[in-house]
Design an enzyme around this catalytic site. Structure first.
Site, PDB file in Angstrom:
ATOM      1  N   CYS A 161      37.577  79.235  27.716  1.00  0.00           N
ATOM      2  CA  CYS A 161      36.586  78.591  26.843  1.00  0.00           C
ATOM      3  C   CYS A 161      35.219  79.295  26.882  1.00  0.00           C
ATOM      4  O   CYS A 161      34.579  79.485  25.844  1.00  0.00           O
ATOM      5  CB  CYS A 161      36.439  77.120  27.211  1.00  0.00           C
ATOM      6  SG  CYS A 161      36.520  76.786  28.966  1.00  0.00           S
ATOM      7  N   HIS A 211      30.083  73.452  26.179  1.00  0.00           N
ATOM      8  CA  HIS A 211      29.650  74.441  27.165  1.00  0.00           C
ATOM      9  C   HIS A 211      28.395  75.160  26.638  1.00  0.00           C
ATOM     10  O   HIS A 211      28.318  75.495  25.446  1.00  0.00           O
ATOM     11  CB  HIS A 211      30.733  75.517  27.368  1.00  0.00           C
ATOM     12  CG  HIS A 211      31.929  75.069  28.164  1.00  0.00           C
ATOM     13  ND1 HIS A 211      32.084  73.798  28.658  1.00  0.00           N
ATOM     14  CD2 HIS A 211      33.031  75.770  28.552  1.00  0.00           C
ATOM     15  CE1 HIS A 211      33.232  73.724  29.312  1.00  0.00           C
ATOM     16  NE2 HIS A 211      33.835  74.902  29.262  1.00  0.00           N
TER      17      HIS A 211
HETATM   18  N1  LIG Z   1      39.761  71.839  28.431  1.00  0.00           N
HETATM   19  C1  LIG Z   1      39.287  73.028  28.043  1.00  0.00           C
HETATM   20  O1  LIG Z   1      38.102  73.205  27.685  1.00  0.00           O
HETATM   21  C2  LIG Z   1      40.201  74.212  28.004  1.00  0.00           C
HETATM   22  C3  LIG Z   1      39.731  75.384  27.442  1.00  0.00           C
HETATM   23  C4  LIG Z   1      40.546  76.495  27.390  1.00  0.00           C
HETATM   24  C5  LIG Z   1      41.813  76.409  27.912  1.00  0.00           C
HETATM   25  N2  LIG Z   1      42.255  75.265  28.477  1.00  0.00           N
HETATM   26  C6  LIG Z   1      43.613  75.251  29.005  1.00  0.00           C
HETATM   27  O2  LIG Z   1      44.434  74.406  28.203  1.00  0.00           O
HETATM   28  C7  LIG Z   1      45.445  73.822  29.014  1.00  0.00           C
HETATM   29  C8  LIG Z   1      45.398  72.301  28.862  1.00  0.00           C
HETATM   30  O3  LIG Z   1      44.128  71.825  29.270  1.00  0.00           O
HETATM   31  P1  LIG Z   1      43.647  70.323  29.014  1.00  0.00           P
HETATM   32  O4  LIG Z   1      42.195  70.341  29.292  1.00  0.00           O
HETATM   33  O5  LIG Z   1      44.126  69.800  27.699  1.00  0.00           O
HETATM   34  O6  LIG Z   1      44.452  69.544  30.200  1.00  0.00           O
HETATM   35  P2  LIG Z   1      44.787  67.990  30.313  1.00  0.00           P
HETATM   36  O7  LIG Z   1      43.813  67.173  29.520  1.00  0.00           O
HETATM   37  O8  LIG Z   1      44.907  67.717  31.743  1.00  0.00           O
HETATM   38  O9  LIG Z   1      46.212  67.841  29.601  1.00  0.00           O
HETATM   39  C9  LIG Z   1      47.370  68.470  30.118  1.00  0.00           C
HETATM   40  C10 LIG Z   1      48.549  68.291  29.160  1.00  0.00           C
HETATM   41  O10 LIG Z   1      49.664  69.021  29.660  1.00  0.00           O
HETATM   42  C11 LIG Z   1      50.782  68.159  29.813  1.00  0.00           C
HETATM   43  N3  LIG Z   1      51.580  68.624  30.951  1.00  0.00           N
HETATM   44  C12 LIG Z   1      51.126  68.982  32.171  1.00  0.00           C
HETATM   45  N4  LIG Z   1      52.162  69.380  32.944  1.00  0.00           N
HETATM   46  C13 LIG Z   1      53.271  69.248  32.181  1.00  0.00           C
HETATM   47  C14 LIG Z   1      54.662  69.495  32.413  1.00  0.00           C
HETATM   48  N5  LIG Z   1      55.130  69.950  33.575  1.00  0.00           N
HETATM   49  N6  LIG Z   1      55.526  69.276  31.392  1.00  0.00           N
HETATM   50  C15 LIG Z   1      55.090  68.809  30.209  1.00  0.00           C
HETATM   51  N7  LIG Z   1      53.800  68.562  29.930  1.00  0.00           N
HETATM   52  C16 LIG Z   1      52.900  68.776  30.911  1.00  0.00           C
HETATM   53  C17 LIG Z   1      50.182  66.779  30.030  1.00  0.00           C
HETATM   54  O11 LIG Z   1      51.136  65.799  29.705  1.00  0.00           O
HETATM   55  P3  LIG Z   1      51.102  64.343  30.408  1.00  0.00           P
HETATM   56  O12 LIG Z   1      49.998  63.576  29.738  1.00  0.00           O
HETATM   57  O13 LIG Z   1      52.459  63.812  30.100  1.00  0.00           O
HETATM   58  O14 LIG Z   1      50.850  64.588  31.866  1.00  0.00           O
HETATM   59  C18 LIG Z   1      49.012  66.837  29.033  1.00  0.00           C
HETATM   60  O15 LIG Z   1      49.494  66.632  27.721  1.00  0.00           O
HETATM   61  C19 LIG Z   1      45.190  74.340  30.427  1.00  0.00           C
HETATM   62  O16 LIG Z   1      45.965  75.506  30.619  1.00  0.00           O
HETATM   63  C20 LIG Z   1      43.738  74.706  30.415  1.00  0.00           C
HETATM   64  O17 LIG Z   1      43.417  75.694  31.365  1.00  0.00           O
HETATM   65  C21 LIG Z   1      41.496  74.152  28.521  1.00  0.00           C
END
Ligand SMILES: NC(=O)c1ccc[n+]([C@@H]2O[C@H](COP(=O)([O-])OP(=O)(O)OC[C@H]3O[C@@H](n4cnc5c(N)ncnc54)[C@H](OP(=O)(O)O)[C@@H]3O)[C@@H](O)[C@H]2O)c1
Length: 340
Positions: free
Chosen positions: A130, A243
Site C-alpha cells: 500500500c 496512509h
Molecule cells: N489492508 C491493506 O491496506 C492492504 C494493502 C495492501 C495489501 N494488503 C494485503 O491484502 C491481503 C488481505 O488484507 P486485509 O487487510 O483485507 O486482511 P483481513 O481484513 O484480515 O482479511 C483477510 C481475508 O482473508 C480471508 N482468509 C484468511 N485466511 C484464509 C484462508 N486460509 N482461507 C480462506 N480465506 C482466508 C479471511 O476470511 P475469514 O473472514 O473467513 O477469516 C478474510 O476474508 C493481505 O495479504 C494484505 O497484506 C492489505
C-alpha cells in the site's frame, strides 16, 4: 459479455473494498463468486444492491473462471493461488508473496501498465504494498521529467493496513483508555496504538530496517526504475483508514516547485491540493473512499541542489490495495483477455 470473477478474501478489509470498487467502476462481470475461509461459509457480503453468500476457498474449483482477485495473506495465497493459476484463472494478488518474483509482473497501472503482458509466465500478477502504490504514482511523472536519484520517505500508516484485527485493536484500546477496568493490551501491534505511534511495521531485517521499509525500496525499483535509491521509515499511527507519506526527492536535473505542481496536476491518478494557507492540504480522513492519490505541500528542498519535498495521502484500502487490483483487472481485460 463480461468476465467470470472470483474475489478471494471477500469478508476482509481489502476484499470488501474490491467488491465496492468493481461495482462503482461497473466492471463487466458475467458471474461473481465470493470466497473466504470455511468459518465464514455462507456469511453475507454486499455487492452494489445485491447480497452474496461466501463460499469456502478450500473446496472452490477455479476452472472456467477468468480472474481471481486474491486478498487473503501470504500463507493462504501460497496454497491456493497456484491452483487457480493452473486452472487457467489469472490471479491478481494483494499479498507480498509474488511481488519480487521475476516471472510475475508487479503493476501500478498509472506507472507500468505495459508490464501486464508478462502475466502469462505464471498466470499471476502482483499488486504492490500500500505505501509503495501511492508513492510511485507521485514519483513516476516527476521521474520522467527530471530523473530521480534518491528518495527519503517517512510514512504515517493507518491501522486498516494491518487487516480487520488492526482496526478492531485501535477501536477497543481507545475505548479502554476511558474505561481502565476494560484493559485491552496490544495484540496485533507490538505496543499500544491508541494515542501513540509505532515505528515498526512487519518483521525486522538483518540491517535494522523493517520488511515494510525494504518493500518500499524493492518495489519502487521494480515498478519505476532500478536506479532509484530509496530509504524509508515506516510508522503505524492511530488513524483508521488512509496512509500519509512525507517524501523528499533528489533529482538529476533541476525541477522547479511550480513546474512539479503542474506536472502532478496533469498526471493520472493524482489530485493536487496545495494552498499555502490553513487547511490547504489533504489529511487521511479526507481521502477515505476516494480513488485519487492526493499531493500537498510541494516545495523546494534548499539543502540540496535539485530537491523537492511533498506530502502524499491516499486511501490504503483503495489505491493501496483494492482499487489498484481492480485497475489491473481492467488493463488485463482490455489488453489481454479482451472479453469485456
Ligand atoms: N489492508 C491493506 O491496506 C492492504 C494493502 C495492501 C495489501 N494488503 C494485503 O491484502 C491481503 C488481505 O488484507 P486485509 O487487510 O483485507 O486482511 P483481513 O481484513 O484480515 O482479511 C483477510 C481475508 O482473508 C480471508 N482468509 C484468511 N485466511 C484464509 C484462508 N486460509 N482461507 C480462506 N480465506 C482466508 C479471511 O476470511 P475469514 O473472514 O473467513 O477469516 C478474510 O476474508 C493481505 O495479504 C494484505 O497484506 C492489505
Amino acid at each position: 459479455m463480461g468476465y467470470r470473477i472470483v474475489v478471494v478474501g471477500a469478508t476482509g478489509n481489502v476484499g470488501r473494498e474490491m467488491l465496492n470498487i468493481l461495482d462503482e467502476r461497473e466492471f463487466p462481470i458475467e458471474e461473481l463468486a465470493v470466497l473466504a475461509s470455511r468459518k465464514s461459509l455462507g456469511s453475507e457480503v454486499s455487492f452494489g444492491e445485491k447480497t452474496l453468500k461466501t463460499k469456502d476457498l478450500d473446496t472452490f474449483d477455479f476452472a472456467g473462471w477468468d480472474m481471481a482477485l486474491f486478498a487473503v495473506g501470504s500463507d493462504a495465497t501460497k496454497k491456493y493461488a497456484p491452483k487457480a493459476a493452473a486452472a487457467g484463472c489469472v490471479v491478481i494478488d494483494n499479498s507480498s508473496l509474488y511481488r519480487y518474483d521475476p516471472d510475475v509482473p508487479l503493476i501500478v497501472p498509472e506507472v507500468n501498465a505495459e508490464a501486464i503482458h508478462g502475466y502469462s509466465k505464471k498466470n499471476i500478477i502482483a499488486n504492490p504494498n500500500c505505501s509503495t502504490a501511492q508513492m510511485v504514482v507521485a514519483l513516476k511523472p516527476l521521474h520522467d521529467r527530471a530523473t530521480i536519484k534518491r528518495v527519503v520517505v517517512s510514512t504515517y500508516q493507518s491501522v486498516s493496513g494491518a487487516g480487520k484485527g488492526g482496526a478492531d485493536e485501535l477501536w477497543d484500546q481507545t475505548k479502554s483508555i476511558y474505561n481502565p477496568t476494560d484493559d485491552k493490551p496490544a495484540r496485533q501491534f507490538t505496543k499500544q496504538i491508541a494515542f501513540n505511534v509505532i515505528p515498526h511495521i512487519d518483521v525486522f531485517m538483518e540491517d535494522g530496517s523493517t520488511k515494510e521499509e525494504w518493500k518500499m525500496v524493492a518495489e519502487t525499483k521494480k515498478i519505476v526504475d532500478k536506479n532509484i535509491k530509496v530509504t524509508a521509515t515506516c510508522v503505524r499511527v492511530p488513524v483508521f483508514v488512509g496512509h500519509s507519506e512525507a517524501i523528499n526527492i533528489e533529482f538529476e536535473d533541476h525541477l522547479d516547485e511550480d513546474e512539479a505542481r503542474e506536472i502532478l496536476r496533469e498526471a493520472p491518478g493524482i489530485m493536487v491540493i496545495d494552498k499555502r494557507e490553513d487547511g490547504g492540504y489533504v489529511t487521511p480522513v479526507e481521502c477515505v473512499g476516494d480513488f485519487a492519490t492526493f499531493i500537498s505541500r510541494i516545495r523546494q528542498d534548499s539543502t540540496i541542489d535539485n530537491g523537492l519535498n511533498l506530502w502524499c495521502v491516499s486511501d490504503n484500502l483503495r489505491k493501496g490495495a483494492a482499487l489498484n487490483a481492480v485497475q489491473i483487472a481492467e488493463v488485463l481485460g482490455r489488453e489481454c483477455l479482451k472479453k469485456g
